[in-house]
Design a protein around this motif. Structure first.
Motif, short mmCIF file in Angstrom:
data_model
loop_
_atom_site.label_atom_id
_atom_site.label_comp_id
_atom_site.label_asym_id
_atom_site.label_seq_id
_atom_site.Cartn_x
_atom_site.Cartn_y
_atom_site.Cartn_z
N THR A 22 9.92 2.15 7.50
CA THR A 22 9.36 0.97 8.16
C THR A 22 10.12 -0.28 7.73
N ARG A 23 9.81 -1.42 8.38
CA ARG A 23 10.48 -2.67 8.00
C ARG A 23 9.51 -3.77 7.59
N PHE A 24 8.22 -3.58 7.75
CA PHE A 24 7.27 -4.62 7.37
C PHE A 24 7.21 -4.75 5.84
N PRO A 25 6.82 -5.92 5.33
CA PRO A 25 6.76 -6.10 3.88
C PRO A 25 5.61 -5.33 3.26
N ARG A 26 5.85 -4.81 2.08
CA ARG A 26 4.82 -4.12 1.31
C ARG A 26 4.26 -5.11 0.29
N ILE A 27 3.19 -5.78 0.66
CA ILE A 27 2.64 -6.85 -0.18
C ILE A 27 1.92 -6.24 -1.38
N PRO A 28 1.62 -7.05 -2.41
CA PRO A 28 0.88 -6.52 -3.56
C PRO A 28 -0.42 -5.85 -3.12
N GLY A 29 -0.65 -4.67 -3.65
CA GLY A 29 -1.82 -3.89 -3.26
C GLY A 29 -1.51 -2.81 -2.24
N PRO A 40 4.24 2.86 -14.05
CA PRO A 40 5.52 2.63 -13.38
C PRO A 40 5.67 3.55 -12.17
N ALA A 41 6.29 3.05 -11.12
CA ALA A 41 6.40 3.83 -9.88
C ALA A 41 7.74 3.57 -9.22
N ARG A 42 8.19 4.55 -8.46
CA ARG A 42 9.40 4.39 -7.66
C ARG A 42 9.14 4.95 -6.27
N VAL A 43 9.86 4.40 -5.29
CA VAL A 43 9.65 4.73 -3.88
C VAL A 43 10.83 5.53 -3.36
N ARG A 44 10.53 6.52 -2.52
CA ARG A 44 11.56 7.20 -1.74
C ARG A 44 11.16 7.13 -0.27
N VAL A 45 11.99 6.49 0.53
CA VAL A 45 11.77 6.41 1.97
C VAL A 45 12.27 7.70 2.61
N VAL A 46 11.47 8.26 3.51
CA VAL A 46 11.88 9.45 4.25
C VAL A 46 12.49 8.99 5.57
N PRO A 47 13.80 9.08 5.73
CA PRO A 47 14.45 8.57 6.95
C PRO A 47 13.90 9.22 8.21
N GLY A 48 13.67 8.39 9.21
CA GLY A 48 13.19 8.89 10.49
C GLY A 48 11.70 9.08 10.58
N ALA A 49 10.98 8.90 9.47
CA ALA A 49 9.52 9.06 9.47
C ALA A 49 8.87 7.73 9.83
N GLY A 50 8.97 7.35 11.10
CA GLY A 50 8.38 6.10 11.55
C GLY A 50 6.89 6.23 11.76
N ASP A 157 -6.62 -1.44 17.85
CA ASP A 157 -6.75 -2.51 18.84
C ASP A 157 -6.68 -3.91 18.23
N CYS A 158 -6.39 -4.00 16.95
CA CYS A 158 -6.23 -5.29 16.28
C CYS A 158 -4.77 -5.73 16.44
N PRO A 159 -4.52 -6.82 17.14
CA PRO A 159 -3.14 -7.14 17.54
C PRO A 159 -2.15 -7.24 16.39
N LEU A 160 -2.47 -8.03 15.37
CA LEU A 160 -1.52 -8.21 14.27
C LEU A 160 -1.29 -6.89 13.54
N ALA A 167 3.75 -0.12 15.34
CA ALA A 167 4.87 -0.16 16.29
C ALA A 167 6.07 0.61 15.75
N PRO A 168 7.00 0.99 16.61
CA PRO A 168 8.27 1.54 16.12
C PRO A 168 8.96 0.55 15.18
N LYS A 169 9.78 1.06 14.30
CA LYS A 169 10.38 0.25 13.25
C LYS A 169 11.08 -0.99 13.80
N ASP A 170 11.82 -0.85 14.88
CA ASP A 170 12.60 -1.98 15.39
C ASP A 170 11.73 -3.06 16.03
N ARG A 171 10.43 -2.77 16.22
CA ARG A 171 9.54 -3.77 16.81
C ARG A 171 8.48 -4.26 15.82
N GLN A 172 8.52 -3.76 14.59
CA GLN A 172 7.55 -4.18 13.59
C GLN A 172 7.86 -5.60 13.10
N HIS A 173 6.81 -6.31 12.70
CA HIS A 173 7.00 -7.64 12.14
C HIS A 173 7.70 -7.55 10.79
#
Length: 237
Positions: A22-29, A40-50, A157-160, A167-173
């Motif tokens: 995804t491309r949206f920000p991962r805010i605290p919480g 302590p934690a680390r993230v692994r993004v799974v490519p293509g898993a939109g 149905d909540c717009p924001l 949304a798909p990654k390229d259309r995410q805020h």
């Protein structure tokens, strides 16, 4: 063959997070923000898993399931003693991935459903989810709960929320106002409680919702549980 369990000394307490692509920000919480956890934690993004590939009624495509399993194995090899995820819809592959790994796996806040229902004396439990139409009975059963014991409210149905997270990654805020997001989430929770006042607690399916848990408790008057609460079952040092 059962997985090879690591030596205790070789596994310092840490958490591995499987993230959607995804491309949206991962805010605290947020479940995808390493700072949200008690270890302590680390993230692994799974490519293509939109989001549209995972937030659906049914299992992800086999190639994506393999991608999540492979990423989890990598995190374990780097010392993770717990695997979590950013999307509760991965409950459909929870058992499969957990069976393949030598450490505890917690892919969804929905794993808490049986425990929370016991905590409230068997009364119905509400689920606040990214998409109510996509959260089918199979997902609830995969969590070890009966669909008739669960009341579901969705944010589709909540717009924001929908434009940011579904949304798909390229259309995410690429940015959003947390206060505006909280207002949408709280309205959805209030609607769930108004429609099903018998619910005694709320479980958050979506990993983007824990930042608003305290506000949800205030507006609904119910205890609220998320994947972050479940992760604390793994103690700190």
């Amino acid at each position: 063959m059962p997985p090879d369990y690591p030596e205790v000394d070789a596994c310092p307490p840490s958490i591995g997070i499987l993230s959607l692509d995804t491309r949206f920000p991962r805010i605290p919480g947020d479940a995808g923000n390493p700072e949200s956890y008690h270890l302590p934690a680390r993230v692994r993004v799974v490519p293509g898993a939109g989001s549209p590939d995972i937030v659906k009624d049914g299992r992800p495509a086999p190639a994506l399931v393999e991608g999540f399993r492979s990423a989890a194995e990598e995190l374990v090899s780097q010392g993770a003693c717990l695997i979590t995820s950013t999307c509760g819809f991965l409950i459909t592959v929870q058992r499969e991935i957990a069976a393949a790994l030598p450490v505890p796996v917690l892919l969804s806040g929905l794993c808490l459903l049986p425990t929370v229902r016991q905590m409230v004396g068997g009364r119905p439990v509400g689920v606040l989810t990214a998409s109510a139409p996509a959260l089918g009975d199979a997902a609830i059963r995969a969590a070890g709960a009966a669909p008739e014991d669960v009341r579901i409210g969705g944010l589709q149905d909540c717009p924001l929320f929908a434009e940011t997270f579904l949304a798909p990654k390229d259309r995410q805020h690429g940015a959003f106002d947390p206060a505006q997001m909280q207002a949408e989430v709280c309205r959805a929770a209030e609607a769930l409680v108004a429609r099903s006042p018998e619910i005694a607690a709320i479980v958050l399916e979506c990993g983007n919702l824990p930042p608003y848990a305290a506000a949800l408790r205030r507006v609904t008057g119910r205890p609220v549980f998320s994947i972050l609460d479940a992760a604390r079952l793994v103690p700190g040092p």
